[in-house]
Design an enzyme around this catalytic site. Structure first.
Site, PDB file in Angstrom:
ATOM      1  N   SER A   1       0.836  -1.192   0.000  1.00 31.36           N
ATOM      2  CA  SER A   1       0.000   0.000   0.000  1.00 31.36           C
ATOM      3  C   SER A   1       0.883   1.259   0.000  1.00 31.36           C
ATOM      4  O   SER A   1       1.675   1.445  -0.924  1.00 31.36           O
ATOM      5  CB  SER A   1      -0.960  -0.040   1.196  1.00 31.36           C
TER       6      SER A   1
ATOM      7  N   HIS B   1      -7.894  -5.283  -1.144  1.00 33.89           N
ATOM      8  CA  HIS B   1      -6.785  -4.705  -0.400  1.00 33.89           C
ATOM      9  C   HIS B   1      -6.692  -5.244   1.023  1.00 33.89           C
ATOM     10  O   HIS B   1      -5.608  -5.331   1.590  1.00 33.89           O
ATOM     11  CB  HIS B   1      -6.960  -3.181  -0.360  1.00 33.89           C
TER      12      HIS B   1
END
Length: 661
Positions: free
Chosen positions: A516, A634
Site C-alpha cells: 500500500s 486490499h
C-alpha cells in the site's frame, strides 16, 4: 528463463499531459482500463509469465508448507461487553475467517454465509443491551459493505441490507430501536429499524467520520477529518429528537487530531495531539465541551494511545515508547500516576476494552515477534494481570533475537529500526527490509507467520520506523507527509545502508517489501537507488502520483500526499512519483508487483502501468513480474489466500537474494 526477451508486448503511446507547466508522460494509460481488450490480453500474458516463473522457485513449496504450519495460531480478540453478554472474534486453526461469538456461541461465521471464502465480516457493533447486532459484510475483497441487523438470541436477520458502508462506525441508541452510522463519503445518518429512509445528521465533505454514544445513551460524539486534523462535535440527546441532535463544537477545522468519549463517570475525555505531538489526555464538562483541562500531560518519549475509565476513579492508559507498548494506571480526577500494569514482555498492546458501565477489569491484546496475539486481563482491585485467552493454536518457533538499531538519515535525523534474526547463522545474510512511513500509522512488534518463516530459514528481517508513521507521534508523521515525503524515502535508504555497513547483508543479498503506502515506498526506493537492492516486492502500491487522486480512495488522501490539481503540490509529487522516474537502460532490482483486481483502495492500475514501464526500461536480465489475483481486494481475505501470497513473495525474495536454508 530469459529476461527481458520474453516480456509480453505493451504498446508505448506518445501521450504527454501538460499540467501546470509540467510535461507529464503517460505512455501506458491504456492499462488503466481493465475492460480494454489490450489490457485483458496483456494481463493474461503477464499471468502466464508469472506462473511459469513461480513454478521454478526452489523454496516455494517449502515456504507454503511452513507458513501453513505457522498460521495455525489462529486469532482471538478482547471481549466487548454489552449488558451481560460478551462478544469476541475467534479463528481456530482450521478456519479461513474469524468467527464472531456471543459468549461461547458462534453468531456469525463468514464461511457459513459463503462457502467460497470470498465474503468477509468487516465490522460489527452490538447494541447497548446486547440484544441486537449491527454487522457489515463485503464480498470479493471490495470492502464495499452492506450493513445488517441480527437478533442475537434467535440469530434472525431483522433489518438490512443498508448499502454505502465501508468499515462504518455504528452508535446504538438505548433500547435498540435506532442507531447512527456512517455512509462512506456521505456523512453521518440516523437509521430507525424497519424504516427505509435514513435521516442525514451531519456531512462535512469526503472525509473520515466517527460516531460514538456514551454508556448512558445521552451524549453523541461525531468526528470528521483526515490526516491533517479533524473536527469534533458533542450533542446532548436528552429529551431531543435523535434526528435533530444539534451538535456543538468541541474542536473545529483544527490542525490537530482529537478523539473524545463521555465515560460512565459523566466526564468528557479528550485524547489529542493539539500542542502535544505525542498526545495528552484532557477532560471537560460535557455542558461546556470547548473548555478543556489537561489531565495526563504529554510524555516526551512515548506516544499516548487508548484509555479506559474504571470504578474508583481508576484510569488505565496505553503508551508506545519507541514502538514498545506499556500500560499505566492513573487517578481519573487528578491524573496522578498510581502504578503500571504487568506485561508479559516487550511487545505491542492493542484493543483495550472494559465494561461500558465501568467495573474493575480491563482486557487487552499482547503480541511480540514470537508470541501470537493473546488476550490478557488486568484487575485494578488486586493490581494483577494474567493470561485470559491464548492464541487458539500453538506452533514451534525458532530461537530468534531482536536488535534495536539506529541509523542517520540524509538530513541528520536519527531513525530507529528493529532487526530480527537467528542468533548463530553468520553474516552477511539474505535480508528483507520493510517499512511504511505514512498516515501516522506505526509499525510495532508483532507475530507474523511470514516474518518467522523467513527468519527460521536463515534470513534477516529489518523493520524501519520511518518518518510519516506514528512511532514517535504526530510531529514524526508530519515530517514525512506532503512536501516532506522525500524524508520517508531517505530514511529507508539510510536503513538499508546501515544494514550493509553493519555487516548484516550486502546489496546483492538485500530485498525490500512494502504494501500500500509501503508499496509507494518500495517504488520510490528502487527508482531512486536501484544499486542498493537485489530484489523488491511492491504490493498494492501507489505508483503514479500524478493521477492517484482519480481512482480508489485517492481523493481522500490528498491531505497526506498533496493534490495533483494544485500546481505547487503537483511539483512535489512529480519529484518522486515512481512511474515517472523509470529510466530506459537501468539495471533495476528483480521486482515483483502483486495486485488484486477487487482492490478499491489502491487501484491495481498502478501496478500494471509500473510493471509495463519497468519491463520496457530493463537494462539487465533481472526479472520484472506481475502477480495478479482476480477476486480479492486490499484488506481481509481467507487465510489460505494470504498464505499463498506470502509463500510466493518469500520464495521470490529468497531466490533473488540467495537464501539457501
Amino acid at each position: 528463463m530469459r529476461f527481458p526477451d520474453n516480456y509480453p508486448p505493451a504498446e508505448r503511446l506518445p501521450l504527454t499531459d501538460r499540467l501546470h507547466g509540467h510535461e507529464v508522460a503517460d505512455p501506458y494509460r491504456w492499462l488503466e482500463d481493465p475492460e480494454d481488450p489490450r489490457t485483458r490480453d496483456w494481463l493474461a500474458a503477464q499471468d502466464r509469465l508469472w506462473r511459469a516463473y513461480a513454478q521454478r522457485l526452489p523454496l516455494r513449496e517449502r515456504f507454503l508448507a511452513r507458513l501453513t504450519e505457522m498460521s495455525v495460531t489462529g486469532m482471538v480478540t478482547p471481549p466487548v461487553w454489552r449488558g451481560r453478554r460478551r462478544f469476541h472474534l475467534c479463528q481456530s486453526t482450521a478456519q479461513e475467517h474469524p468467527v464472531l461469538y456471543c459468549d461461547d456461541r458462534p453468531l456469525i461465521d463468514p464461511m457459513e454465509l459463503d462457502s467460497t471464502g470470498l465474503t468477509t465480516l468487516d465490522d460489527w457493533q452490538p447494541d447497548q443491551e446486547g440484544r441486537l447486532l449491527a454487522y457489515q459484510l463485503s464480498r470479493s475483497g471490495d470492502e464495499r459493505a452492506d450493513l445488517y441487523v441480527r437478533d442475537v438470541e434467535s440469530g434472525a436477520v431483522v433489518d438490512g441490507p443498508i448499502g454505502g458502508c465501508r468499515y462504518s462506525p455504528v452508535a446504538w441508541l438505548p433500547g435498540g430501536r435506532a442507531f447512527y452510522y456512517v455512509r462512506f463519503h456521505e456523512g453521518v445518518h440516523l437509521h430507525r429499524l424497519g424504516v427505509p429512509e435514513d435521516v442525514p445528521v451531519l456531512r462535512a465533505g469526503p472525509v473520515s467520520y466517527g460516531v460514538q454514544i456514551s454508556p448512558d445513551g445521552r451524549w453523541l460524539i461525531i468526528s470528521a477529518g483526515g490526516a491533517g486534523g479533524n473536527s469534533l462535535w458533542l450533542a446532548d440527546l436528552a429529551g431531543r429528537d435523535p434526528a435533530d441532535p444539534r451538535p456543538r463544537p468541541i474542536q473545529e477545522a483544527a490542525h490537530a487530531r482529537t478523539a473524545g468519549a463521555v465515560a460512565a463517570d459523566g466526564r468528557l475525555y479528550l485524547l489529542t495531539d493539539r500542542n502535544a505531538p505525542r498526545r495528552r489526555l484532557c477532560v471537560a464538562d460535557p455542558a461546556e465541551p470547548a473548555i478543556w483541562r489537561e489531565l495526563i500531560p504529554e510524555d516526551p518519549e512515548a506516544v499516548l494511545g487508548a484509555f479506559t475509565v474504571l470504578d474508583d476513579d481508576r484510569l488505565v492508559i496505553c503508551r508506545t515508547r519507541h514502538v514498545v507498548g506499556e500500560i499505566a494506571v492513573h487517578h481519573a480526577r487528578t491524573g496522578e500516576r498510581l502504578g503500571e500494569v504487568p506485561l508479559p514482555g516487550s511487545g505491542s498492546i492493542a484493543s483495550l476494552t472494559s465494561r461500558p458501565e465501568g467495573g474493575s477489569e480491563v482486557w487487552f491484546s499482547y503480541t511480540d515477534a514470537v508470541t501470537p496475539a493473546e488476550i490478557w486481563r488486568y484487575d485494578a482491585r488486586t493490581g494483577e494481570s494474567g493470561l485470559w485467552s491464548a492464541a487458539p493454536g500453538r506452533v514451534t518457533l525458532p530461537d530468534v533475537r531482536s536488535h534495536h538499531v539506529t541509523c542517520t538519515s540524509a538530513d541528520g535525523t536519527r531513525v530507529r529500526m528493529v532487526v530480527v534474526a537467528r542468533p548463530s547463522a553468520g553474516r552477511p545474510r539474505p535480508t528483507i527490509l520493510t517499512g511504511y512511513g505514512g498516515f501516522g500509522l506505526p509499525l510495532t512488534p508483532g507475530y507474523a507467520a511470514d516474518s518467522m518463516a523467513w527468519v527460521e530459514a536463515g534470513g534477516v528481517l529489518a523493520v524501519a520506523n520511518l518518518r510519516g508513521g506514528g512511532e514517535e507521534g504526530e510531529s514524526w508523521h508530519r515530517a514525512g507527509m506532503l512536501e516532506r515525503k522525500q524524508n520517508v524515502f531517505d530514511d529507508f535508504v539510510a536503513a538499508a545502508e546501515k544494514l550493509i555497513d553493519d555487516g548484516w547483508t550486502t546489496p546483492r543479498r538485500l530485498g525490500v517489501w512494502g504494501e500500500s503506502n509501503g508499496g509507494l515506498l518500495v517504488g520510490a526506493a528502487l527508482t531512486q537507488r536501484p544499486d542498493l537492492f537485489a530484489a523488491a516486492v511492491c504490493s498494492a502500491g501507489l505508483l503514479d502520483m500524478a493521477r492517484y487522486h482519480l481512482s480508489g480512495l485517492g481523493p481522500t488522501w490528498t491531505g497526506e500526499y498533496g493534490d495533483p490539481d494544485d500546481p505547487d503540490q503537483l511539483a512535489w509529487l512529480l519529484r518522486y512519483s515512481p512511474y515517472h522516474h523509470v529510466r530506459k537502460g537501468t539495471d533495476y532490482p528483480a521486482t515483483l508487483f502483486t495486485v488484486a483486481a477487487a482492490d478499491t483502495r489502491v487501484n491495481p492500475l498502478h501496478g500494471r502501468k509500473m510493471c509495463a514501464a519497468m519491463q520496457w526500461a530493463a537494462g539487465g536480465n533481472r526479472p520484472v513480474l506481475l502477480r495478479h489475483e482476480p477476486d480479492v481486494g486490499h484488506g481481509a481475505r481467507a487465510v489460505s489466500r494470504s498464505i499463498g501470497l506470502a509463500a510466493d513473495v518469500l520464495a521470490f525474495l529468497a531466490d533473488r537474494t540467495g537464501l539457501a536454508p
